[in-house]
Design a protein around this motif. Structure first.
Motif, PDB file in Angstrom:
ATOM      1  N   CYS A  43       0.863  -1.169   0.000  1.00  0.00           N
ATOM      2  CA  CYS A  43       0.000   0.000   0.000  1.00  0.00           C
ATOM      3  C   CYS A  43       0.912   1.236   0.000  1.00  0.00           C
ATOM      4  O   CYS A  43       1.726   1.407   0.906  1.00  0.00           O
ATOM      5  CB  CYS A  43      -0.893  -0.012   1.235  1.00  0.00           C
ATOM      6  N   CYS A  44       0.820   2.053  -1.046  1.00  0.00           N
ATOM      7  CA  CYS A  44       1.692   3.221  -1.151  1.00  0.00           C
ATOM      8  C   CYS A  44       0.855   4.501  -1.166  1.00  0.00           C
ATOM      9  O   CYS A  44      -0.348   4.465  -1.425  1.00  0.00           O
ATOM     10  CB  CYS A  44       2.505   3.159  -2.437  1.00  0.00           C
ATOM     11  N   ASP A  45       1.509   5.616  -0.906  1.00  0.00           N
ATOM     12  CA  ASP A  45       0.851   6.930  -0.896  1.00  0.00           C
ATOM     13  C   ASP A  45       1.465   7.812  -1.975  1.00  0.00           C
ATOM     14  O   ASP A  45       2.664   7.749  -2.224  1.00  0.00           O
ATOM     15  CB  ASP A  45       1.146   7.654   0.431  1.00  0.00           C
ATOM     16  N   ILE A  46       0.632   8.619  -2.566  1.00  0.00           N
ATOM     17  CA  ILE A  46       1.182   9.654  -3.450  1.00  0.00           C
ATOM     18  C   ILE A  46       0.460  10.967  -3.117  1.00  0.00           C
ATOM     19  O   ILE A  46      -0.765  10.977  -2.975  1.00  0.00           O
ATOM     20  CB  ILE A  46       1.063   9.264  -4.947  1.00  0.00           C
ATOM     21  N   THR A  47       1.242  12.039  -2.964  1.00  0.00           N
ATOM     22  CA  THR A  47       0.652  13.315  -2.551  1.00  0.00           C
ATOM     23  C   THR A  47       0.652  14.295  -3.724  1.00  0.00           C
ATOM     24  O   THR A  47       1.656  14.422  -4.434  1.00  0.00           O
ATOM     25  CB  THR A  47       1.437  13.880  -1.360  1.00  0.00           C
TER      26      THR A  47
END
Ligand SMILES: Nc1ncnc2c1ncn2[C@@H]1O[C@H](COP(=O)(O)OP(=O)(O)OP(=O)(O)O)[C@@H](O)[C@H]1O
Ligand SMILES: CCCCCCCCCCCCC/C=C/[C@@H](O)[C@H](CO)NC(C)=O
Ligand SMILES: [Ca+2]
Length: 471
Positions: free
Chosen positions: A29-33
């Motif tokens: 599970c990754c985040d991108i802002t």
């Protein structure tokens, strides 16, 4: 995965969580802002993403979770709380969590539910294979009872369940999870559940004397694996290590068992147990298998369905066996990454019947060792493997009389159907040693069984449920 407001450091930024595929079938599970020039545009983006996510109706919104605190290394609750619950929360999934208090708690709870399951989009199992089996049992039994299907009939056509089962691995072998996902990583499981992935599965129903015993979705094993599991049950306190110790002990005892196996070869499927094909998502053999089966059975009466549906011919193999294994799926797990039958299919309506005849200890050792590497475990003169739709096993002292060999196929079918097999020896006869069957890692205290495989697909019509929910 989901858009969320971002407060610091940029007040006009927002973060999207997404799934990234990693090595060895793992998902992360990754985040991108993203940064926006102003608050208004940021709100528009969040709203657009949220609205699009809401349209994905195959994604679950409400799940019923069972945690077995007793399985594997006793870490199920920790795994759920630390690795899974935060992801469900981020994905906006609401949950009802039940921590089981005894064996069969989850099964009985599911069996007792009537309309109460309607609010859920799926059931999540946090545990090992035995726990998955329990939940499968509860759901399948509930569904058959609701549809007045008599589970004691070995030829009963099972009605598909309306709920999917998600598996968070927290057991000792986690074979069902590993076989379906290619890994036993709880985060990967949680992400598959969140994005609404689903996979039909073969379910093998097991009967004795016209009495329903259990469903199996991984290994039904008599002889070696039956003995390993029987012995390891006494060593549960050791956790997963119990299988290694019981395995060595059983291997050294080198017990063999006499009996007959009757089976219906799956002639019309596309695959073969030794064709080196691997069943992956969208597998053409599984698609073809379920399509041809449905097409073939569509216009037949119930009796004709039983006879045709089971194939054309019964075959029999008699002898002394170290192991009789029926692998409904490959049974891959960390101990055996390719599994007991590497080319078995997840949802083709068949099982691979592996017969290991009495042989030397060295021969058997080589066969077992090949479960752990890339060599062909069937390439031994004492091993045979058949892809079957149904089979029955009779231990030596309950063997089918030789005269049945002259029976026509339809007469044989009738006898199987009415369970017209009786022990042919008397009390004074020598009773040959018997083993137990292991069914997804739990013991069945029976030697004589009848087994039949059918494909189980969830019928959840997410869009219909969506409409019901809105009403
Ligand atoms: N609270 C409980 N106390 C005791 N037994 C339980 C409880 N809840 C479930 N069980 C039983 O524990 C058995 C084993 O659990 P589980 O399959 O999760 O772990 P395992 O046997 O260690 O793993 P594996 O099946 O992968 O080898 C199941 O058959 C289940 O019926
Ligand atoms: C001498 C070398 C011995 C190596 C033997 C390796 C064999 C590993 C095979 C693992 C069995 C996989 C089948 C899975 C069955 C599950 O249903 C069950 C319950 O979890 N687990 C076991 C161990 O039977
Ligand atoms: Ca199969």
């Amino acid at each position: 995965m989901v858009a969320k407001q971002h407060t610091k450091p940029d007040p006009h930024a927002f973060t999207v969580c997404y799934v990234r595929r990693s090595a060895h079938h793992r998902w992360l599970c990754c985040d991108i802002t993203f940064s926006c020039p102003n608050q208004g545009l940021r709100q528009q983006w969040i709203q657009a993403i949220s609205e699009n996510l809401a349209l994905l109706s195959h994604r679950p919104r409400c799940l019923l979770v069972y945690i077995n605190p007793h399985g594997g290394r006793h870490l199920a609750k920790w795994i759920y709380d630390r690795k899974v619950a935060p992801l469900f929360c981020r994905a906006g999934i609401s949950t009802d969590v039940i921590i089981t208090e005894r064996a069969n708690h989850a099964r009985d709870h599911l069996r007792a539910q009537h309309g109460d399951l309607k609010k859920y989009d799926g059931v999540v199992c946090v545990g090992g294979d035995g726990m998955v089996n329990e939940i499968l049992h509860g759901l399948v039994s509930r569904t058959q009872t609701d549809h007045r299907v008599d589970q004691n009939q070995p030829d009963a056509h099972l009605v598909p369940c309306s709920l999917r089962i998600g598996i968070i691995p927290a057991g000792s072998t986690d074979c069902i999870c590993y076989t379906t996902m290619g890994t036993n990583d709880p985060v990967t499981s949680a992400l598959h559940i969140i994005v609404g992935d689903s996979q039909p599965m073969d379910v093998c129903s097991v009967h004795n004397n016209n009495t329903f015993l259990k469903y199996s979705v991984s290994l039904l094993g008599y002889g070696f694996y039956g003995d390993v599991l029987t012995d390891s049950e006494k060593k549960r306190w050791m956790g997963p290590l119990r299988y290694d110790l019981a395995g060595v002990k059983t291997f050294l005892s080198h017990n063999y068992y006499e009996g007959s196996i009757w089976f219906v070869p799956a002639q019309e499927t596309q695959g073969q147990p030794r064709d080196q094909e691997q069943c992956l998502a969208g597998c053409h053999v599984c698609q073809q298998g379920s399509y041809s089966e449905k097409k073939k059975l569509k216009h037949l009466s119930e009796d004709e369905k039983f006879i045709k549906g089971s194939g054309s011919e019964w075959c029999v193999v008699r002898g002394k066996f170290l192991a009789v294994n029926a692998a409904t799926v490959s049974c891959a797990c960390p101990r055996s990454p390719r599994g007991l039958s590497p080319s078995a299919h997840l949802a083709d309506g068949t099982a691979d019947l592996i017969l290991v005849r009495k042989c030397s200890r060295f021969g058997f050792f080589r066969h077992l060792l090949r479960h752990t590497n890339a060599d062909d475990q069937f390439d031994h003169p004492f091993v045979e493997v058949h892809r079957v739709r149904r089979f029955l096993f009779q231990p030596k002292n309950q063997e089918v009389s030789d005269s049945t060999e002259d029976l026509s196929d339809s007469e044989m079918e009738k006898r199987v159907k009415t369970n017209a097999f009786r022990p042919i020896c008397h009390a004074s006869d020598d009773i040959t040693a018997q083993s137990n069957w292991t069914c997804d890692g739990e013991i069945l205290p029976h030697a004589a069984i009848q087994a039949a495989v059918s494909v189980m697909n969830s019928t959840t019509n997410a869009r219909q449920k969506e409409r019901q929910r809105e009403k």
